[in-house]
Enzyme design. Structure first.
Site, PDB file in Angstrom:
ATOM      1  N   ASP A  93       0.858  -1.185   0.000  1.00 30.49           N
ATOM      2  CA  ASP A  93       0.000   0.000   0.000  1.00 30.49           C
ATOM      3  C   ASP A  93       0.899   1.242   0.000  1.00 30.49           C
ATOM      4  OD1 ASP A  93      -2.407   1.319   0.191  1.00 30.49           O
ATOM      5  OD2 ASP A  93      -2.538   1.174   2.377  1.00 30.49           O
ATOM      6  N   HIS A 146      -9.406   4.540  -1.736  1.00 28.53           N
ATOM      7  CA  HIS A 146      -8.630   4.491  -0.484  1.00 28.53           C
ATOM      8  C   HIS A 146      -9.422   5.168   0.634  1.00 28.53           C
ATOM      9  CE1 HIS A 146      -4.345   3.435  -1.703  1.00 28.53           C
ATOM     10  NE2 HIS A 146      -5.051   3.273  -2.811  1.00 28.53           N
TER      11      HIS A 146
HETATM   12 ZN   LIG Z   1      -4.335   4.845   0.848  1.00 30.73          ZN
END
Ligand SMILES: [Zn+2]
Length: 284
Positions: free
Chosen positions: A82, A208
């Site tokens: 990530d 996200h």
């Molecule tokens: Zn993120």
């Protein structure tokens, strides 16, 4: 089966109108919770490690745990980094055994973001690893975004088109109003912008900072074309709250298994709930 790239998982999700959950793991209990939840829901799943997770657990430990988890799982599992910060770090992850990486060049000017992403893709694709990139600025919840700032911070649809055409990226993270961490109020997503981006870009879209976004908004975003939804904060909250409950009930408890076991169960429950919202149950 072993770890798989996210490419086919997300393309299938986009085609069939659901999203694959990407859940952050920091320790063994959370890795086990992610797999147990995905198996119970018969859902494909993405485990992802953040910079903090790699620092905390160590790259080798994270990779080894994920590999064992995937080998023993009956559902497809990807291991993804990530917000990879540099070419070198992403290469280390690929060498360690990650099946997917994110290179986050969103702070760079468009041309430089394209060049960095392309450089990562050239290597990653040669060894069967998928790549996610980011365009636009996904805020932290401490950032107050005013309406007049939206055009400067949120993903520009035309730029998204250029970016995808020039890089051939497998998944694109966009900024449409979500933020990392705990929200103060209810986030408002810019659905019109998402629709425009999806109309110009075939690549699966990633959301996200989705902990704390109402389920209805998540479902709507998935319907419009989001195929990967990232969840971290919700797992942290559930995990630590369960630990706190055990310790509040018995301050003398000294068995880590009796503290971490219920935390793992709580993580399984919240991850299963999210998988159902994303519509990926029985899609493994
Ligand atoms: Zn993120």
């Amino acid at each position: 089966m072993g770890l798989v790239p996210i490419t086919e998982l997300l393309q299938k999700a986009k085609k069939e109108g659901y999203a694959v959950g990407a859940f952050n793991c920091n320790n063994m209990e959370i890795v086990q919770a992610i797999i147990a939840a995905a198996e119970a829901e018969k859902s494909p799943v993405i485990m992802q490690a953040s910079q903090g997770a790699i620092k905390y657990a160590g790259l080798e430990y994270i990779t080894a745990m994920a590999k064992i988890a995937a080998e023993n799982a009956s559902v497809p599992v990807a291991l993804h980094i990530d917000h990879g910060t540099s070419f070198d770090q992403v290469m280390q992850c690929i060498r360690s055994g990650f099946s997917s990486v994110m290179i986050d060049g969103s702070k760079l000017p468009l041309e430089e973001n394209i060049a960095l992403t392309k450089k990562v893709i050239d290597v990653a694709h040669a060894v069967g690893v998928s790549v996610e990139a980011e365009l636009g600025k996904i805020g932290g919840t401490e950032d107050d975004i005013h309406v007049d700032e939206k055009d400067a911070l949120f993903t520009n649809p035309e730029e998204a088109k250029t970016f995808v055409e020039q890089t051939g990226v497998d998944a694109l993270a966009i900024a449409i109003g979500t933020a990392h961490g705990q929200y103060k109020g209810t986030p408002e997503l810019d659905f019109a912008r998402l629709e425009k981006i999806v109309s110009l870009v075939d690549t699966p879209i990633v959301l996200h900072g989705s902990s704390g976004v109402p389920d209805e908004a998540i479902r709507k975003a998935i319907k419009l074309g989001v195929a990967k939804v990232n969840i971290d904060t919700n797992i942290r909250e559930a995990f630590v709250e369960a630990m706190r409950d055990v310790l509040n009930a018995d301050a003398k408890e000294i068995d880590p298994r009796k503290v971490l076991g219920p935390a793992r169960d709580a993580a399984i429950a919240i991850i299963r709930e999210k998988i159902r919202v994303f519509g990926s149950s029985n899609k493994a």
